[in-house]
Write an enzyme that holds these catalytic residues in place. Structure first.
Site, PDB file in Angstrom:
ATOM      1  N   ASP A 182       1.128  -1.395   0.520  1.00 28.16           N
ATOM      2  CA  ASP A 182      -0.328   0.068   0.162  1.00 28.16           C
ATOM      3  C   ASP A 182       1.478   1.510  -0.042  1.00 28.16           C
ATOM      4  O   ASP A 182       2.092   0.964   0.782  1.00 28.16           O
ATOM      5  CB  ASP A 182      -0.714  -0.074   1.155  1.00 28.16           C
ATOM      6  CG  ASP A 182      -2.116  -1.254   0.965  1.00 28.16           C
ATOM      7  OD1 ASP A 182      -2.957  -0.870   2.119  1.00 28.16           O
ATOM      8  OD2 ASP A 182      -2.017  -1.325   0.089  1.00 28.16           O
ATOM      9  N   HIS A 218       3.590  -2.013   3.854  1.00 25.06           N
ATOM     10  CA  HIS A 218       3.007  -0.023   3.650  1.00 25.06           C
ATOM     11  C   HIS A 218       4.396  -0.510   3.622  1.00 25.06           C
ATOM     12  O   HIS A 218       5.491  -0.031   3.920  1.00 25.06           O
ATOM     13  CB  HIS A 218       2.593   0.301   4.653  1.00 25.06           C
ATOM     14  CG  HIS A 218       0.856   0.148   4.611  1.00 25.06           C
ATOM     15  ND1 HIS A 218       0.347  -1.028   6.067  1.00 25.06           N
ATOM     16  CD2 HIS A 218       0.510   0.553   4.463  1.00 25.06           C
ATOM     17  CE1 HIS A 218      -0.814  -0.256   5.874  1.00 25.06           C
ATOM     18  NE2 HIS A 218      -0.774   0.291   4.927  1.00 25.06           N
TER      19      HIS A 218
END
Length: 445
Positions: A265, A418
């Site tokens: 992400d 992430h």
């Protein structure tokens, strides 16, 4: 009228105003400065903390020039004049040049005049008056001289276009409004239309506007979603054994195969994304990157590199909103945000996505948001393995990170990492080697 009678009348009027029904509005606003949170509605009151500039906060009620809100687990008061509307703020537009008064009545002093068609936030209703803020002043306006945004004339964007500070292409660009978005008309000047979109006021050329359309790809009328619940669900990866990602609505958190599915992400760039790509390239691996509209706008070269090296890029929405809260206002807002991302992707890459995957911001979703996303042609991909890795200031140690990954990863797992994490990039090669040591493969999207 003698002085005593005048005083009695004033007291009576004051009491009657107090007895008028007051409706506080649950609002969402954004701070324009690093804003102190205080124990009471006073600048001399104890400071409980500071809300960073640009933070969206929920407003429970107003007290004079102060709002009651909460931040970092503490409830307190902050100055109303240092807040600005967001996409989630209830707004109305004034229909004439309108006086902003110091109280809810024509007998109160005029603070300034709000120009016709100006959008203003609604904080409180008292009788026939609305409490609002404009140009740094807090006051009241008459309800009969306002209209909600829905009541204003509507036009639809026919092709993604610039949103500008004034009526002309020489004015600065505020941002973009995506194709198919429906916007209110607040005013006109020549070939330009003044409007409001996602918390911003600006101007759009008539060349890209038409009456709202009801047919055609990405412009057809939205389906009736009332049969789906909009009850908020928050994907908790620690309880996947008891949760459903609604596979009938295209949701998945794991796959039934012998591979590990790596996903990343990217909300914004923190200096590490190129290094993630380097590691994947060195290992001959491909992955799926979920990027926001902000990431596309600020890092188009990285997005192009992802595609050039065989990775897939998924829709993580344009502005990373709480989609359930947005859906509560209107499915059109969720739709516009998704389409806005598609148009930014097209601008950066020259084409629309060839594969259609969606990841809900913060894992917040409902049956209704999944139904809309599926109707738009996307598969919603959640995760089975994730880390507390999204805050660059609170990173897990390398040892703790590897412990969680080894404990939770199994064949078929969708793994979320992430890109802002400084720890993840340090352990990525070790994690890849560990997966291979288990005789598992890493999936190719």
């Amino acid at each position: 009228m003698n002085q005593k009678l005048k005083s009695a009348v004033k007291i009576l009027v004051f009491v009657l105003v107090l007895l008028l029904p007051v409706q506080s509005m649950a609002q969402v606003m954004k701070t324009t400065i690093d804003l102190p949170l205080r124990a009471r509605a006073s600048s001399t009151s104890t400071k409980l903390g500071v809300i960073p500039k640009g933070t969206e906060i929920n407003i429970d009620r107003t007290t004079g020039n102060w709002v009651l809100t909460a931040y970092a687990g503490k409830a307190g008061y902050s100055g109303l004049k240092y807040l600005t509307p967001t996409a989630n703020t209830e707004m109305c537009a004034v229909t004439t040049d309108l006086r902003l008064r110091s109280g809810p009545g024509t007998s109160y002093a005029s603070l300034l005049k709000i120009p016709k068609h100006t959008p203003i936030p609604v904080f409180e209703r008292q009788g026939n008056w609305i409490k609002t803020v404009w140009s740094g002043k807090i006051g009241w306006v008459g309800v009969k001289y306002t209209k909600t945004m829905i009541e204003m004339p509507q036009l639809q964007i026919t092709l993604q276009t610039s949103f500008r500070t004034g009526p002309g292409s020489s004015y600065s660009r505020i941002g973009y409004v995506p194709r198919s978005a429906i916007i209110p008309v607040l005013g006109t000047s020549g070939n330009w239309v003044k409007s409001w979109y996602f918390g911003r006021i600006g101007w759009i050329s008539r060349s890209y506007l038409a009456q709202p359309m009801t047919s055609g790809f990405r412009t057809q009328a939205l389906p009736d979603l009332s049969g789906f619940s909009n009850h908020e669900l928050n994907w908790d990866y620690t309880k996947t054994a008891t949760l459903s990602a609604f596979p009938e609505l295209g949701g998945a958190y794991r796959y039934e195969d012998n591979a590990v599915h790596l996903t990343f992400d990217c909300g914004y760039e923190n200096g590490y994304t190129a290094q993630y790509l380097d590691v994947l390239k060195a290992n001959g691996l491909r992955a799926r990157f979920y990027v926001t509209g902000f990431f596309i706008k600020t890092e188009p070269e990285l997005v192009r590199r992802m595609l050039a090296e065989g990775h897939e890029v998924g829709n993580h929405t344009d502005i990373h909103p709480d989609s359930v809260a947005l859906m509560e206002q209107s499915p059109q807002l969720v739709y516009d945000d998704m389409v806005g991302w598609e148009e930014l992707f097209h601008d950066a890459t020259g084409s629309y996505p060839s594969t259609w995957f969606y990841r809900a911001p913060s894992g917040i979703y409902s049956e209704r948001t999944l139904a809309l996303v599926q109707w738009m042609g996307y598969q919603s991909e959640f995760w089975e393995v994730a880390l507390d890795d999204w805050n660059p200031q609170k990173q897990m140690t390398q040892e703790a990170t590897m412990h969680v990954l080894k404990r939770d990863t199994k064949p078929g797992s969708i793994v979320l990492l992430h890109c802002v994490s400084s720890t993840n990039i340090k352990i990525l090669q070790e994690y890849i080697d560990w997966i291979h040591a288990q005789s598992w493969t890493i999936a190719t999207p």
